[in-house]
Enzyme design. Structure first.
Site, short mmCIF file in Angstrom:
data_model
loop_
_atom_site.label_atom_id
_atom_site.label_comp_id
_atom_site.label_asym_id
_atom_site.label_seq_id
_atom_site.Cartn_x
_atom_site.Cartn_y
_atom_site.Cartn_z
N HIS A 18 0.84 -1.21 0.00
CA HIS A 18 0.00 0.00 0.00
C HIS A 18 0.87 1.26 0.00
CE1 HIS A 18 -3.15 -2.58 2.27
NE2 HIS A 18 -3.71 -2.30 1.12
N LYS A 42 -18.68 -5.77 8.29
CA LYS A 42 -17.44 -6.55 8.34
C LYS A 42 -16.59 -5.99 9.48
CE LYS A 42 -16.21 -6.21 3.82
NZ LYS A 42 -15.16 -6.25 2.81
N ARG A 93 -2.48 -6.23 -8.50
CA ARG A 93 -1.49 -7.29 -8.37
C ARG A 93 -1.74 -8.32 -9.48
NH1 ARG A 93 -2.96 -7.60 -2.22
NH2 ARG A 93 -4.81 -6.96 -3.33
N SER A 131 -3.03 -7.58 3.10
CA SER A 131 -3.21 -7.44 4.54
C SER A 131 -3.45 -8.81 5.17
CB SER A 131 -4.40 -6.52 4.84
OG SER A 131 -4.20 -5.26 4.26
P1 ADP Z 1 -9.92 -3.44 -0.55
O1 ADP Z 1 -10.60 -4.23 0.54
O2 ADP Z 1 -10.68 -2.23 -0.97
O3 ADP Z 1 -9.40 -4.24 -1.70
P2 ADP Z 1 -7.19 -3.27 0.41
O4 ADP Z 1 -6.73 -2.54 1.63
O5 ADP Z 1 -7.04 -4.74 0.40
O6 ADP Z 1 -8.68 -2.80 0.23
O7 ADP Z 1 -6.47 -2.68 -0.88
C1 ADP Z 1 -6.62 -1.34 -1.29
C2 ADP Z 1 -6.03 -1.19 -2.69
O8 ADP Z 1 -4.62 -1.41 -2.66
C3 ADP Z 1 -6.58 -2.19 -3.72
O9 ADP Z 1 -6.69 -1.53 -4.97
C4 ADP Z 1 -5.52 -3.26 -3.77
O10 ADP Z 1 -5.50 -3.91 -5.03
C5 ADP Z 1 -4.26 -2.42 -3.57
N1 ADP Z 1 -3.17 -3.22 -3.02
C6 ADP Z 1 -3.14 -3.92 -1.87
N2 ADP Z 1 -1.96 -4.54 -1.70
C7 ADP Z 1 -1.20 -4.23 -2.79
C8 ADP Z 1 0.12 -4.58 -3.23
N3 ADP Z 1 0.89 -5.38 -2.53
N4 ADP Z 1 0.54 -4.08 -4.42
C9 ADP Z 1 -0.27 -3.28 -5.16
N5 ADP Z 1 -1.52 -2.91 -4.80
C10 ADP Z 1 -1.99 -3.38 -3.63
#
Ligand code: ADP
Length: 157
Positions: A18, A42, A93, A131
């Site tokens: 992130h 959630k 990803r 996460s």
């Molecule tokens: P959500 O539940 O909205 O997917 P996340 O916190 O999991 O929220 O992710 C927020 C954004 O960051 C999403 O667009 C996700 O694809 C991106 N993201 C998460 N981890 C990575 C990573 N390691 N590399 C690139 N983008 C990421």
């Protein structure tokens, strides 16, 4: 005029993946609002307030300029409009992310045509980080210090 974008997500917790997207977005936008999109149904691992604290500490510790953190339980696009943001930031990803993001983008466009999304491709070093994988690895006894900021590591422990 200041160019503002919203980077929405669960950030439960924020990872170095992130952070990488946030830094790259700040090469284009003057301000990026990291928006913890919180759905009451959630419960998640960390509370929205804890997630916010971890992100703010990480921003401070890493000296990231132009980022602010906020929480919403509403629609991201509506939040963006109300805060004069023109774009949403998302990360990609694997192909599975693409499918999900494709549908999310269509939904967002349906709600508000004027807000566009910008997608950043993951850095190779972070492609496997999510996460939930961080939590799983940590619970399995793996040292996750290369994957998350110090503020997260502290709370995981
Ligand atoms: P959500 O539940 O909205 O997917 P996340 O916190 O999991 O929220 O992710 C927020 C954004 O960051 C999403 O667009 C996700 O694809 C991106 N993201 C998460 N981890 C990575 C990573 N390691 N590399 C690139 N983008 C990421």
């Amino acid at each position: 005029m200041k160019k503002v974008a919203v980077y929405p997500g669960s950030f439960d917790p924020i990872t170095n993946g992130h952070i990488d997207i946030l830094k790259r977005a700040l090469n284009i936008f003057d301000e990026v609002i990291v928006l913890i999109a919180y759905n009451n149904a959630k419960s998640g691992c960390f509370s929205p307030t804890e997630r916010k604290e971890m992100i703010e500490e990480a921003i401070e510790e890493l000296g990231i300029k132009g980022a602010v953190v906020d929480i919403t339980d509403g629609l991201t696009v509506k939040y963006a409009l109300e805060h004069n943001a023109t774009h949403l930031i998302r990360g990609l990803r694997a192909v599975t992310d693409f499918e999900y993001e494709f549908k999310l983008n269509a939904g967002n466009k349906f709600v508000e045509k004027t807000i566009d999304s910008v997608f950043f491709m993951t850095d190779n070093d972070y492609e496997f980080i999510s996460s939930s994988s961080v939590i799983e690895l940590h619970n399995g006894g793996v040292d996750v210090s290369p994957l998350v900021p110090k503020s997260v590591l502290k709370r995981l422990k």
